[in-house]
Enzyme design. Structure first.
Site: not given
Length: 364
Positions: A18, A116-117
């Site tokens: 993350d 973003d993860e």
């Protein structure tokens, strides 16, 4: 009493990565003058008449209680010195692609959850490294050295625990949850930290006296199933560190929806519109959870005679605004031909999804 078997696959090595305050971190990287200052990704309310929402913010801004989906107006009131940046999605996507290529050095079994993860299954990785913790550290090092950003990593034997672990120590943390430590780790967690437990479920669990993983562990399986249906089945297992969902390579979510089948048919317009509102709010919450915006709203109506109608409207701009979704879905329903048969199913689905910085206007 019906008893479902507990099957726990602890042989896998799963990493959840993350990125730390991703959009804001990219802006800080590219403009060092922003470091140490509260940065909010979203339109400046002073330029929009108080309209707009926060997409994300850096950790400095979070000290003031600012968070994603908060109105930009409230964010400004909490921190007048905050620096508002509209955001540059193309830049963020380019950086996201760069990070994805780093993941691919270690494994092709990568499931991106948003820009973003991602989850990585490194059980059988390309480099033959036995330690998932070592791989997580290498990924953190590579991202910092090559991209100039930090990320948090969670390592465990399933996705559920890896996700919780990555949230445990931020920013730039690394947390390992071994199978022998899972119950202890979960027992101490507030129930709202359990991934997938929404606000309404939290309220219901609190009403049942369930506040922590330890409390959840004490509840019989059939009690949870009686209260939550299939979700209760999952909760019972998650409290025991059991979740066998696979990492799905390069998963791309094409739609997000919410639908409900009614044992008691809906006839009254007030009841129908109330259910449309509930579905719209659920879809908006899911879009927020998955960091998605959508452009096409689809309404599905199934009547008592099993006639099913589906109609869609494509908006001029992306949205995840619950009120807008409700309005459009309501308008679609009003445009349908009248059917005297009661309604047994209503559903709203959002398609044409994109990962994007939220610069959605809100009437505030």
């Amino acid at each position: 009493m019906l008893i479902f078997p507990l099957i726990n696959d602890t042989s896998r090595k799963i990493i959840h990565i993350d990125m730390d305050a991703f959009f804001a971190a990219v802006e800080e990287r590219d403009n060092p003058a922003l470091k140490g200052k509260p940065v909010v990704i979203g339109k400046d309310p002073r330029e929009t008449g108080g309209r707009g929402v926060v997409s994300t913010c850096n950790y400095e801004a979070r000290k003031y209680g600012i968070h994603s989906a908060m109105s930009s107006k409230e964010a400004y009131e909490r921190c007048p010195k905050a620096i508002f940046i509209s955001g540059n999605y193309e830049k963020y996507r380019t950086v996201g692609d760069q990070i994805r290529r780093i993941f691919k050095r270690y494994t092709d079994v990568v499931e991106p959850m948003s820009i973003d993860e991602a989850y990585l299954d490194v059980t059988n990785n390309k480099l033959g490294i036995k330690s998932a913790v070592k791989i997580a550290k290498l990924i953190q090092h590579d991202i910092w050295k090559e991209v100039g950003l930090t990320c948090s990593a969670g390592v465990s034997y399933n996705k559920f625990l890896a996700k919780l672990a990555s949230d445990f120590e931020k920013p730039h943390g690394l947390t390992l949850v071994l199978k022998e430590d899972a119950l202890c780790f979960l027992a101490k967690l507030p129930i709202e930290k359990f991934h997938g437990v929404g606000k309404k479920s939290v309220e219901k669990l609190h009403d049942m006296g369930i506040y922590t993983g330890q409390d959840l562990l004490a509840v019989p399986e059939m009690t949870l199933i009686d209260h939550f249906g299939r979700f209760g089945f999952d909760l019972y297992r998650k409290a025991r560190g059991i979740s066998n969902s696979p990492v799905k390579s390069d998963r791309i979510r094409k739609s997000i929806g919410s639908e409900r089948t009614y044992a008691k048919l809906l006839y009254q317009e007030t009841d129908i519109k109330a259910e449309i509102s509930k579905n719209a709010k659920r879809v908006a919450a899911l879009l927020q959870d998955h960091k998605k915006l959508g452009k096409t709203i689809v309404l599905k109506v199934r009547y008592a005679d099993f006639t099913t109608l589906t109609k869609r409207v494509t908006l001029p701009e992306l949205t995840r605004n619950a009120a807008q979704i409700e309005q459009v879905a309501g308008d679609i329903f009003d445009s349908l031909s009248e059917n005297p048969a009661g309604i047994r199913l209503l559903g709203i689905t959002m398609t044409n999804l994109e990962d994007k910085v939220a610069d959605i206007s809100l009437d505030l």
